[in-house]
Design a protein around this motif. Structure first.
Motif, PDB file in Angstrom:
ATOM      1  N   LEU A  75       0.734  -1.208   0.000  1.00  0.00           N
ATOM      2  CA  LEU A  75       0.163  -0.044  -0.025  1.00  0.00           C
ATOM      3  C   LEU A  75       0.849   1.307   0.131  1.00  0.00           C
ATOM      4  O   LEU A  75       0.683   2.140  -0.753  1.00  0.00           O
ATOM      5  CB  LEU A  75      -0.822  -0.106   1.098  1.00  0.00           C
ATOM      6  CG  LEU A  75      -1.499   1.255   1.429  1.00  0.00           C
ATOM      7  CD1 LEU A  75      -2.771   1.195   0.462  1.00  0.00           C
ATOM      8  CD2 LEU A  75      -2.153   1.516   2.840  1.00  0.00           C
ATOM      9  N   TYR A 121       2.429   2.236  -3.175  1.00  0.00           N
ATOM     10  CA  TYR A 121       1.702   2.728  -4.404  1.00  0.00           C
ATOM     11  C   TYR A 121       1.358   3.949  -3.981  1.00  0.00           C
ATOM     12  O   TYR A 121       1.073   4.990  -4.762  1.00  0.00           O
ATOM     13  CB  TYR A 121       0.356   1.678  -4.890  1.00  0.00           C
ATOM     14  CG  TYR A 121       0.791   0.702  -5.587  1.00  0.00           C
ATOM     15  CD1 TYR A 121       1.316   0.844  -6.902  1.00  0.00           C
ATOM     16  CD2 TYR A 121       0.737  -0.391  -5.313  1.00  0.00           C
ATOM     17  CE1 TYR A 121       1.639  -0.139  -7.768  1.00  0.00           C
ATOM     18  CE2 TYR A 121       1.234  -1.702  -6.098  1.00  0.00           C
ATOM     19  CZ  TYR A 121       1.478  -1.476  -7.308  1.00  0.00           C
ATOM     20  OH  TYR A 121       2.026  -2.566  -8.004  1.00  0.00           O
ATOM     21  N   VAL A 122       1.037   4.259  -2.619  1.00  0.00           N
ATOM     22  CA  VAL A 122       0.534   5.852  -2.405  1.00  0.00           C
ATOM     23  C   VAL A 122       1.766   6.446  -2.578  1.00  0.00           C
ATOM     24  O   VAL A 122       1.567   7.558  -3.003  1.00  0.00           O
ATOM     25  CB  VAL A 122       0.217   5.614  -1.019  1.00  0.00           C
ATOM     26  CG1 VAL A 122       0.207   6.983  -0.509  1.00  0.00           C
ATOM     27  CG2 VAL A 122      -1.065   4.774  -0.541  1.00  0.00           C
ATOM     28  N   LEU A 134       4.154   6.214  -4.789  1.00  0.00           N
ATOM     29  CA  LEU A 134       4.231   6.270  -6.056  1.00  0.00           C
ATOM     30  C   LEU A 134       3.310   7.595  -6.925  1.00  0.00           C
ATOM     31  O   LEU A 134       3.648   8.185  -7.581  1.00  0.00           O
ATOM     32  CB  LEU A 134       4.116   4.762  -6.967  1.00  0.00           C
ATOM     33  CG  LEU A 134       4.459   4.817  -8.261  1.00  0.00           C
ATOM     34  CD1 LEU A 134       5.985   5.309  -8.467  1.00  0.00           C
ATOM     35  CD2 LEU A 134       4.467   3.404  -8.921  1.00  0.00           C
ATOM     36  N   SER A 135       2.030   7.258  -6.301  1.00  0.00           N
ATOM     37  CA  SER A 135       1.056   8.160  -6.747  1.00  0.00           C
ATOM     38  C   SER A 135       1.155   9.628  -6.342  1.00  0.00           C
ATOM     39  O   SER A 135       1.270  10.485  -7.089  1.00  0.00           O
ATOM     40  CB  SER A 135      -0.396   7.891  -6.168  1.00  0.00           C
ATOM     41  OG  SER A 135      -0.746   6.494  -6.453  1.00  0.00           O
ATOM     42  N   LEU A 175       4.028  10.903  -8.408  1.00  0.00           N
ATOM     43  CA  LEU A 175       3.784  11.272  -9.916  1.00  0.00           C
ATOM     44  C   LEU A 175       3.134  12.615  -9.921  1.00  0.00           C
ATOM     45  O   LEU A 175       3.365  13.276 -10.667  1.00  0.00           O
ATOM     46  CB  LEU A 175       2.707  10.161 -10.391  1.00  0.00           C
ATOM     47  CG  LEU A 175       3.407   8.869 -10.805  1.00  0.00           C
ATOM     48  CD1 LEU A 175       2.117   7.800 -11.170  1.00  0.00           C
ATOM     49  CD2 LEU A 175       4.240   8.987 -12.033  1.00  0.00           C
ATOM     50  N   PHE A 176       2.285  12.843  -8.852  1.00  0.00           N
ATOM     51  CA  PHE A 176       1.539  13.984  -8.678  1.00  0.00           C
ATOM     52  C   PHE A 176       2.552  15.264  -8.635  1.00  0.00           C
ATOM     53  O   PHE A 176       2.121  16.081  -9.313  1.00  0.00           O
ATOM     54  CB  PHE A 176       0.787  14.010  -7.364  1.00  0.00           C
ATOM     55  CG  PHE A 176      -0.188  15.164  -7.194  1.00  0.00           C
ATOM     56  CD1 PHE A 176      -1.107  15.497  -7.839  1.00  0.00           C
ATOM     57  CD2 PHE A 176       0.195  15.713  -6.085  1.00  0.00           C
ATOM     58  CE1 PHE A 176      -1.801  16.798  -7.812  1.00  0.00           C
ATOM     59  CE2 PHE A 176      -0.483  17.054  -5.781  1.00  0.00           C
ATOM     60  CZ  PHE A 176      -1.393  17.522  -6.580  1.00  0.00           C
ATOM     61  N   ASP A 203       4.169  15.838 -11.912  1.00  0.00           N
ATOM     62  CA  ASP A 203       3.611  16.412 -13.005  1.00  0.00           C
ATOM     63  C   ASP A 203       2.979  17.570 -12.681  1.00  0.00           C
ATOM     64  O   ASP A 203       3.139  18.415 -13.583  1.00  0.00           O
ATOM     65  CB  ASP A 203       2.149  15.402 -13.034  1.00  0.00           C
ATOM     66  CG  ASP A 203       1.223  15.611 -14.333  1.00  0.00           C
ATOM     67  OD1 ASP A 203       1.899  16.024 -15.387  1.00  0.00           O
ATOM     68  OD2 ASP A 203       0.003  15.614 -14.002  1.00  0.00           O
ATOM     69  N   MET A 204       2.567  17.932 -11.493  1.00  0.00           N
ATOM     70  CA  MET A 204       2.161  19.304 -11.325  1.00  0.00           C
ATOM     71  C   MET A 204       3.252  20.170 -11.297  1.00  0.00           C
ATOM     72  O   MET A 204       3.034  21.528 -11.423  1.00  0.00           O
ATOM     73  CB  MET A 204       1.307  19.410  -9.800  1.00  0.00           C
ATOM     74  CG  MET A 204       0.057  18.901  -9.956  1.00  0.00           C
ATOM     75  SD  MET A 204      -1.137  19.786 -10.944  1.00  0.00           S
ATOM     76  CE  MET A 204      -1.458  18.820 -12.530  1.00  0.00           C
ATOM     77  N   ARG A 225       2.298  10.473 -20.270  1.00  0.00           N
ATOM     78  CA  ARG A 225       0.902  10.828 -20.371  1.00  0.00           C
ATOM     79  C   ARG A 225       0.675  10.748 -22.009  1.00  0.00           C
ATOM     80  O   ARG A 225      -0.362  10.087 -22.196  1.00  0.00           O
ATOM     81  CB  ARG A 225       0.553  12.469 -20.217  1.00  0.00           C
ATOM     82  CG  ARG A 225      -0.704  12.809 -19.989  1.00  0.00           C
ATOM     83  CD  ARG A 225      -0.763  14.446 -19.688  1.00  0.00           C
ATOM     84  NE  ARG A 225      -0.608  14.753 -18.434  1.00  0.00           N
ATOM     85  CZ  ARG A 225      -1.714  14.719 -17.563  1.00  0.00           C
ATOM     86  NH1 ARG A 225      -2.759  14.388 -17.825  1.00  0.00           N
ATOM     87  NH2 ARG A 225      -1.403  15.134 -16.324  1.00  0.00           N
ATOM     88  N   VAL A 274       0.386   6.657 -22.279  1.00  0.00           N
ATOM     89  CA  VAL A 274      -0.752   6.156 -21.743  1.00  0.00           C
ATOM     90  C   VAL A 274      -1.890   6.609 -22.898  1.00  0.00           C
ATOM     91  O   VAL A 274      -3.009   5.865 -23.102  1.00  0.00           O
ATOM     92  CB  VAL A 274      -0.951   6.536 -20.509  1.00  0.00           C
ATOM     93  CG1 VAL A 274      -2.313   6.074 -19.841  1.00  0.00           C
ATOM     94  CG2 VAL A 274      -0.002   6.222 -19.576  1.00  0.00           C
ATOM     95  N   SER A 275      -1.884   7.711 -23.197  1.00  0.00           N
ATOM     96  CA  SER A 275      -2.917   8.187 -24.138  1.00  0.00           C
ATOM     97  C   SER A 275      -3.170   7.428 -25.290  1.00  0.00           C
ATOM     98  O   SER A 275      -4.191   7.188 -26.130  1.00  0.00           O
ATOM     99  CB  SER A 275      -2.805   9.714 -24.686  1.00  0.00           C
ATOM    100  OG  SER A 275      -1.998   9.837 -25.563  1.00  0.00           O
TER     101      SER A 275
END
Lengths: 175, 280
Positions: B2, B5-6, B8-9, B12-13, B16-17, B26, B29-30
Motif C-alpha cells: 500500500l 503505491y501511495v 508512487l502516486s 507522480l502527482f 506532474d504538477m 501521459r 498512456v494516451s
C-alpha cells in the motif's frame, strides 16, 4: 436472490480471473463515457474495484487499482496520480473491512461502503484544489451517494456468474 | 504494498504538477486511453449523430439560402477589403512598419470535452501526426477559442479562453488600450488590473493585441458585458463574454504560427504604436 448464507442451496464458486478483468474493463469504459454534464454519475471504476476487493481480496492486486487510476487520470486530463491514489486507498480499505462486511446483508454493506466512496471522492477534490483548480461545487458530492446506491444491484450482477447449484445436472448445461 | 503505491502516486502527482516532467508518460498512456475513450463515447455519439442528421437535412436547405444571401451581402465589403489590404500594405511600407504576419491554419474537429467538471478543456482530432505543437492559438469563425496546451500522437488538448489558467493579451477596439483578459472558469472572462478611471464601457469589443507573439493581432476575443467601478478597490471589475462559441463549437481552426513561436526573442512586431513614434 440473496447473499450467500449457510441455508442457501447454491454454492458460490471463486470468480474467474477473466470475468474480474472484463468487469473492470467495462467499468473503465463506463467511466470514460461523456458524462461531464452530470455531476451525479457514479464512479464506476471505484465501485467495481471495491466490490472485487471485498469479495476476492486475496487475489486482487493493488497494481490493477493503480494502473486503472493512471488511465483515468490521462483520460480526464487530471493531475497524474489523482485517481490512482484514490483507487489504491479505496481498494485497500475495502479489502481490509471485507471480513466484517461479508456477513451483512447488502443494504448494510451499502451503508458501510458509503463513507469509503465519500472520503475518497473528497480526497480527489482536495488533490484538485491543491493543484490550483476551482472548487467544482457541492453537487459533486452527489456522486458517491449514487455509487453507494449502486452497490446492491452491482453486487448481485457481478455475483451471478459465480453461483452454481449444489447438484449439477449434466443434461442441463446452464446452471 | 500500500505504502509503495501511495508513495508512487504522490511522486507522480508532484512531478506532474510542479515540474511538468511526465508528458512522455501521459502521451504513452494516451495511446491506450484514446481508443478506449473513443469507444466509450461511440453509443452517445451515434445517437446524437442520427438525431442531428435528420434535423440537418431540413436545416441544410434553409442554411444554404441564408449563406447565399449572406455572401451576396458581404460581397461589396469583401471586394473593397482586397483593395484596402493592398493600400494598407503600401502605407505600412511607407511608414517602414513590419508587415502583419499572414496567418494560415488547419481545420480540426472537437472530439470530446474533458470528462472532468473542473476543466474548460476539449480534445481535437489533430495531433503530433499533423505537426501540431503546444502553444498554437485556435480560432473559429467568430474569434479566438483558446490555445493548444498538450499534444498527443493523434489528438491535442485545447484549453478554452474561459479556463481559469488561460490569459489573452487584448486591446480595446474603441480606444486601443491594452490589457489582459483572464478566464474565470464559468464561461466568462475578466480584465484585471484596469484602473477605475479606465475608459471602458459595456459593449466594447476586445481583440488580440499580438504582444505575446502567441496570438496574432487583430482577432476578435470578447465583448464587455459588465463594468463595476467600486471606489473601495483600486481596479475596476470588468467582465467580458467570449465572442466565439467557446463552449459549444464543434469545428475550429488551429493557426500555424511556428515562425513567431520559434524565435520569440527577435525584433518581431513589438507593437506598432511605439515603432511609428520612433520613426516619425
Amino acid at each position: 436472490m440473496q447473499t450467500p448464507s449457510h441455508d442457501s442451496k447454491r454454492i458460490l464458486r471463486p470468480a474467474r480471473p477473466w470475468f474480474i478483468a472484463l468487469s473492470l474493463f467495462i467499468a473503465l469504459l463506463l467511466g470514460m463515457s461523456p458524462t461531464r454534464q452530470w455531476p451525479f454519475m457514479p464512479d464506476w471504476v471505484m465501485l467495481t474495484l471495491c466490490f472485487w476487493n471485498v469479495r476476492e481480496g486475496r487475489t486482487m492486486r493493488m497494481k490493477s487499482a493503480f494502473f486503472l487510476g493512471i488511465i483515468m487520470d490521462v483520460a480526464d486530463g487530471a493531475a497524474l496520480g489523482q485517481h490512482a491514489l484514490a483507487y489504491v486507498l479505496a481498494s485497500y480499505t475495502a479489502s481490509s473491512i471485507s471480513r466484517r462486511m461479508l456477513w451483512l446483508p447488502l443494504a448494510q454493506q451499502m451503508l458501510l461502503m458509503l463513507p469509503i466512496f465519500l472520503v475518497f471522492t473528497a480526497l480527489q477534490i482536495f488533490i484538485r484544489l491543491m493543484a490550483g483548480e476551482n472548487f467544482p461545487g457541492w453537487e459533486s458530492f452527489i456522486s458517491p451517494f449514487v455509487t453507494a446506491l449502486l452497490w446492491p444491484p452491482v453486487s448481485l450482477l457481478l455475483l451471478l456468474p459465480q453461483y452454481q447449484p449444489e447438484e449439477r445436472d449434466e443434461n442441463r448445461p446452464i446452471l | 504494498m500500500l505504502s509503495f503505491y501511495v508513495a508512487l502516486s504522490a511522486a507522480l502527482f508532484v512531478l506532474d504538477m510542479r515540474f511538468h516532467a511526465l508528458e512522455f508518460l501521459r502521451q504513452g498512456v494516451s495511446v491506450i486511453a484514446d481508443p478506449l475513450q473513443y469507444a466509450a463515447q461511440t453509443p452517445l455519439r451515434l445517437a446524437e449523430e442520427g438525431h442531428a442528421y435528420l434535423r440537418a437535412l431540413e436545416e441544410a436547405e434553409e442554411e444554404i439560402e441564408r449563406l447565399k444571401a449572406g455572401q451576396l451581402a458581404i460581397a461589396p465589403e469583401f471586394n473593397r477589403l482586397r483593395q484596402l489590404q493592398a493600400e494598407n500594405a503600401e502605407l505600412r511600407a511607407l511608414l517602414a512598419l513590419n508587415q502583419r504576419e499572414s496567418v494560415s491554419g488547419q481545420a480540426a474537429n472537437v472530439l470530446r470535452s474533458a470528462r472532468d467538471p473542473f476543466a474548460r478543456r476539449v480534445y481535437v482530432d489533430k495531433g503530433m501526426q499533423d505537426g501540431i505543437v503546444a502553444g498554437q492559438p485556435v480560432i473559429d469563425d467568430k474569434g479566438v477559442v483558446g490555445q493548444i496546451t498538450r499534444v498527443f500522437p493523434f489528438s491535442a488538448e485545447l484549453t478554452l479562453l474561459t479556463d481559469k489558467n488561460l490569459a489573452v493579451p487584448v486591446q480595446i477596439q474603441r480606444t486601443g488600450q491594452r490589457s489582459v483578459a483572464f478566464g474565470l472558469g464559468d464561461g466568462q472572462m475578466e480584465l484585471r488590473y484596469m484602473p477605475t478611471s479606465a475608459d471602458i464601457v459595456v459593449g466594447d469589443l476586445l481583440h488580440t493585441s499580438g504582444l505575446d507573439e502567441v496570438y496574432p493581432s487583430g482577432f476578435q476575443v470578447a465583448k464587455v458585458t459588465l463594468v463595476t467601478r467600486d471606489i473601495a478597490n483600486s481596479f475596476a471589475s470588468i467582465i467580458a463574454e467570449p465572442l466565439a462559441s467557446v463552449e459549444t463549437r464543434s469545428a475550429v481552426i488551429i493557426l500555424n504560427v511556428h515562425k513567431t513561436l520559434q524565435h520569440p526573442a527577435e525584433e518581431e512586431t513589438p507593437g506598432p504604436p511605439s515603432r511609428s513614434r520612433r520613426k516619425r
